[in-house]
Design a protein around this motif. Structure first.
Motif, PDB file in Angstrom:
ATOM      1  N   TYR A  69      -8.615  -6.051   9.260  1.00  0.00           N
ATOM      2  CA  TYR A  69      -8.334  -4.621   9.083  1.00  0.00           C
ATOM      3  C   TYR A  69      -6.968  -4.283   9.667  1.00  0.00           C
ATOM      4  O   TYR A  69      -6.505  -4.922  10.616  1.00  0.00           O
ATOM      5  N   LEU A  70      -6.351  -3.274   9.086  1.00  0.00           N
ATOM      6  CA  LEU A  70      -5.077  -2.776   9.573  1.00  0.00           C
ATOM      7  C   LEU A  70      -5.143  -1.258   9.641  1.00  0.00           C
ATOM      8  O   LEU A  70      -5.593  -0.610   8.695  1.00  0.00           O
ATOM      9  N   ILE A  71      -4.728  -0.695  10.767  1.00  0.00           N
ATOM     10  CA  ILE A  71      -4.703   0.757  10.895  1.00  0.00           C
ATOM     11  C   ILE A  71      -3.248   1.213  10.915  1.00  0.00           C
ATOM     12  O   ILE A  71      -2.381   0.545  11.489  1.00  0.00           O
ATOM     13  N   THR A  72      -2.978   2.337  10.248  1.00  0.00           N
ATOM     14  CA  THR A  72      -1.614   2.833  10.116  1.00  0.00           C
ATOM     15  C   THR A  72      -1.525   4.273  10.611  1.00  0.00           C
ATOM     16  O   THR A  72      -2.476   5.045  10.482  1.00  0.00           O
ATOM     17  N   ALA A  73      -0.369   4.640  11.169  1.00  0.00           N
ATOM     18  CA  ALA A  73      -0.119   5.997  11.657  1.00  0.00           C
ATOM     19  C   ALA A  73       1.092   6.549  10.917  1.00  0.00           C
ATOM     20  O   ALA A  73       2.105   5.849  10.766  1.00  0.00           O
ATOM     21  N   SER A  74       0.999   7.798  10.482  1.00  0.00           N
ATOM     22  CA  SER A  74       2.037   8.342   9.605  1.00  0.00           C
ATOM     23  C   SER A  74       2.472   9.741  10.015  1.00  0.00           C
ATOM     24  O   SER A  74       1.738  10.474  10.702  1.00  0.00           O
ATOM     25  N   SER A  75       3.649  10.119   9.549  1.00  0.00           N
ATOM     26  CA  SER A  75       4.161  11.471   9.780  1.00  0.00           C
ATOM     27  C   SER A  75       3.430  12.517   8.958  1.00  0.00           C
ATOM     28  O   SER A  75       3.657  13.709   9.147  1.00  0.00           O
ATOM     29  N   ASP A  76       2.557  12.082   8.033  1.00  0.00           N
ATOM     30  CA  ASP A  76       1.750  13.052   7.279  1.00  0.00           C
ATOM     31  C   ASP A  76       0.551  13.553   8.090  1.00  0.00           C
ATOM     32  O   ASP A  76      -0.264  14.334   7.594  1.00  0.00           O
ATOM     33  N   GLY A  77       0.440  13.113   9.356  1.00  0.00           N
ATOM     34  CA  GLY A  77      -0.600  13.605  10.249  1.00  0.00           C
ATOM     35  C   GLY A  77      -1.911  12.864  10.170  1.00  0.00           C
ATOM     36  O   GLY A  77      -2.897  13.291  10.782  1.00  0.00           O
ATOM     37  N   TYR A 103       0.835  -1.198   0.000  1.00  0.00           N
ATOM     38  CA  TYR A 103       0.000   0.000   0.000  1.00  0.00           C
ATOM     39  C   TYR A 103       0.873   1.252   0.000  1.00  0.00           C
ATOM     40  O   TYR A 103       1.794   1.364   0.821  1.00  0.00           O
ATOM     41  N   GLN A 104       0.568   2.185  -0.902  1.00  0.00           N
ATOM     42  CA  GLN A 104       1.239   3.484  -0.936  1.00  0.00           C
ATOM     43  C   GLN A 104       0.147   4.535  -0.757  1.00  0.00           C
ATOM     44  O   GLN A 104      -0.291   5.185  -1.702  1.00  0.00           O
ATOM     45  N   VAL A 105      -0.310   4.683   0.484  1.00  0.00           N
ATOM     46  CA  VAL A 105      -1.464   5.548   0.755  1.00  0.00           C
ATOM     47  C   VAL A 105      -1.099   6.775   1.585  1.00  0.00           C
ATOM     48  O   VAL A 105      -1.930   7.665   1.753  1.00  0.00           O
ATOM     49  N   HIS A 106       0.120   6.823   2.104  1.00  0.00           N
ATOM     50  CA  HIS A 106       0.544   7.965   2.911  1.00  0.00           C
ATOM     51  C   HIS A 106       1.505   8.850   2.124  1.00  0.00           C
ATOM     52  O   HIS A 106       2.193   8.384   1.201  1.00  0.00           O
ATOM     53  N   SER A 107       1.569  10.120   2.523  1.00  0.00           N
ATOM     54  CA  SER A 107       2.503  11.055   1.899  1.00  0.00           C
ATOM     55  C   SER A 107       3.703  11.320   2.800  1.00  0.00           C
ATOM     56  O   SER A 107       4.517  12.199   2.521  1.00  0.00           O
ATOM     57  N   GLY A 108       3.823  10.572   3.885  1.00  0.00           N
ATOM     58  CA  GLY A 108       4.949  10.668   4.808  1.00  0.00           C
ATOM     59  C   GLY A 108       5.312   9.293   5.323  1.00  0.00           C
ATOM     60  O   GLY A 108       4.624   8.294   5.038  1.00  0.00           O
ATOM     61  N   GLY A 109       6.405   9.203   6.065  1.00  0.00           N
ATOM     62  CA  GLY A 109       6.815   7.919   6.612  1.00  0.00           C
ATOM     63  C   GLY A 109       5.757   7.321   7.515  1.00  0.00           C
ATOM     64  O   GLY A 109       5.066   8.030   8.242  1.00  0.00           O
TER      65      GLY A 109
END
Length: 435
Positions: A200-208, A182-188
């Motif tokens: 389901y999988l939840i992800t947290a990113s530096s894009d806020g 998956y490439q769904v975030h704009s940050g790490g």
């Protein structure tokens, strides 16, 4: 900090680490709380008003991750000293180290059955370790970025990695194959958490943002906005009906899901089917068998709680500072014997600092005086010079242990070859006799 919402909101702040706290986790029974810090130590806390703790000193660099095994008997710690260390929780002692990474280890997690450990490092590899023979049994490499975080899915057949290159990847460890990408975030991506159902999988990113992925359909379904800066961590509750997120904006947000509700017992029963390698596959094992590259153009539901959700906490909750008197446990901790059948072990642990106050020897002898808060002679920290010398000795012992292990493997191979030769000679001898 430990938050308590019932009967009224309040927070307990446990003071003991001398530098940034990098990771915390409750034990499966909830009777212990482990924390890692950049002060190179790991602490075990009793999560109550007394805040007693036990300090582990073994790593020679900041510790980045702590993780309990599912049965609560072991603790895995990952450090910037390029090692993973495993501790026995019952005897409060160091067991062994895992060395194969060539750069800082960012995370280490047990599999649900406790047989494997997955780790990720800034050397751009993800390694799978066998806890029985203490060897690396699998290796996944990434040539673009490194993984900040890894986790097993609830039935232990797949791992998910959170990449510094903005990607989330799901690997099937049975066939060593990348299943989804998956490439769904704009940050790490800093953290991931599986829903207990595994769907389901939840992800947290530096894009806020937080993203929720539907793994069965292989698509992004929710984008959650609430933090005003990078989101560092996220975690589902045991039953999956809630999840929490924490970010650089000094906020911890508590969220409620709209997924199908499952009781913890049902989930555990379902996952028990995969606790043995030779058990037959079942429906929960079926994931899409081809990679799923995802573009950011996919339309998803976007949720911003600041627009339609009011903070239910109207006043700032009181914060109670708890200073801990601790005992220090290094890699050289004396081995304690298991209790006799008739002997009661308080708090599930033999370490005196982790026993409940009602069962401590001091309180049994002197009920009128409460001496359990005072540090005893046996709980005084080991002098730094002695600790450094012991750490050096343990490093040398680890090298010797690994050397002996390699020699044992070579001897085993030699024995196998000799047995094959003897069998072949016997076959030739029998064939000559018959002719």
């Amino acid at each position: 900090m430990l938050w308590n919402f019932k009967p009224q909101a309040r927070a307990f702040r446990y003071v003991g680490h001398k530098d940034v706290v990098t990771s915390v986790q409750f034990s499966p029974l909830g009777n212990l709380l482990a924390s890692a810090s950049r002060d190179r130590t790991v602490r075990l806390w009793i999560p109550d008003k007394r805040g007693k703790s036990s300090e582990f000193k073994a790593h020679t660099a900041p510790v980045r991750s702590v993780d309990f095994s599912a049965d609560g008997q072991f603790l895995a710690t990952a450090s910037e000293d390029k090692s993973i260390k495993v501790w026995n929780m019952y005897r409060q002692r160091f067991l062994y180290s895992l060395y194969r990474h060539t750069h800082w280890v960012r995370c280490a997690k047990f599999s649900p059955d406790g047989r494997l450990i997955v780790s990720c490092s800034e050397d751009k590899t993800i390694k799978i370790w066998d806890t029985t023979n203490k060897q690396c049994v699998n290796n996944f490499s990434d040539f673009v970025g490194f993984a900040n975080f890894v986790a097993f899915n609830p039935n232990g057949t797949c791992i998910a990695s959170a990449g510094s290159d903005h990607t989330v990847k799901i690997w099937d460890i049975r066939v060593n194959k990348l299943l989804q990408h998956y490439q769904v975030h704009s940050g790490g991506v800093n953290c991931v958490s599986f829903h207990p159902s595994g769907n389901y999988l939840i992800t947290a990113s530096s894009d806020g943002t937080l993203k929720i992925l539907d793994l069965l359909e292989g698509r992004l379904i929710y984008t959650l906005q609430g933090h005003t800066g990078p989101v560092f961590t996220v975690s589902f509750s045991k039953g999956g009906e809630l999840f929490t997120s924490g970010g650089a904006d000094a906020q911890v947000l508590l969220w409620r899901t709209n997924f199908d509700e499952l009781t913890c017992k049902d989930i555990f029963k379902r996952n028990l089917k995969r606790l043995h390698f030779d058990s037959p596959p079942h429906l929960l094992d079926i994931y899409p068998r081809t990679p799923h590259p995802h573009e950011r153009k996919v339309e998803t539901v976007e949720i911003n709680p600041k627009l339609d959700v009011i903070d239910l906490q109207t006043s700032t909750p009181p914060v109670v500072d708890i200073l801990s008197f601790d005992s220090t446990t290094t890699m050289e901790t004396t081995v304690r014997t298991l209790p006799e059948k008739g002997e009661e072990v308080c708090g599930y642990f033999l370490n005196p600092s982790l026993m409940s106050s009602e069962c401590s020897p001091t309180n049994l002898k002197k009920k009128t005086e409460d001496m359990s808060d005072l540090p005893s002679e046996s709980q005084r920290p080991i002098p730094l010079a002695v600790a450094d010398a012991l750490e050096h000795i343990m490093d040398q012992l680890n090298v010797l242990t690994q050397t002996v292990s390699i020699l044992e493997q070579r001897l085993t191979l030699t024995e196998d070859k000799l047995n094959d030769c003897l069998e072949n000679q016997q076959k030739l001898f029998n064939a000559i006799q018959k002719s």
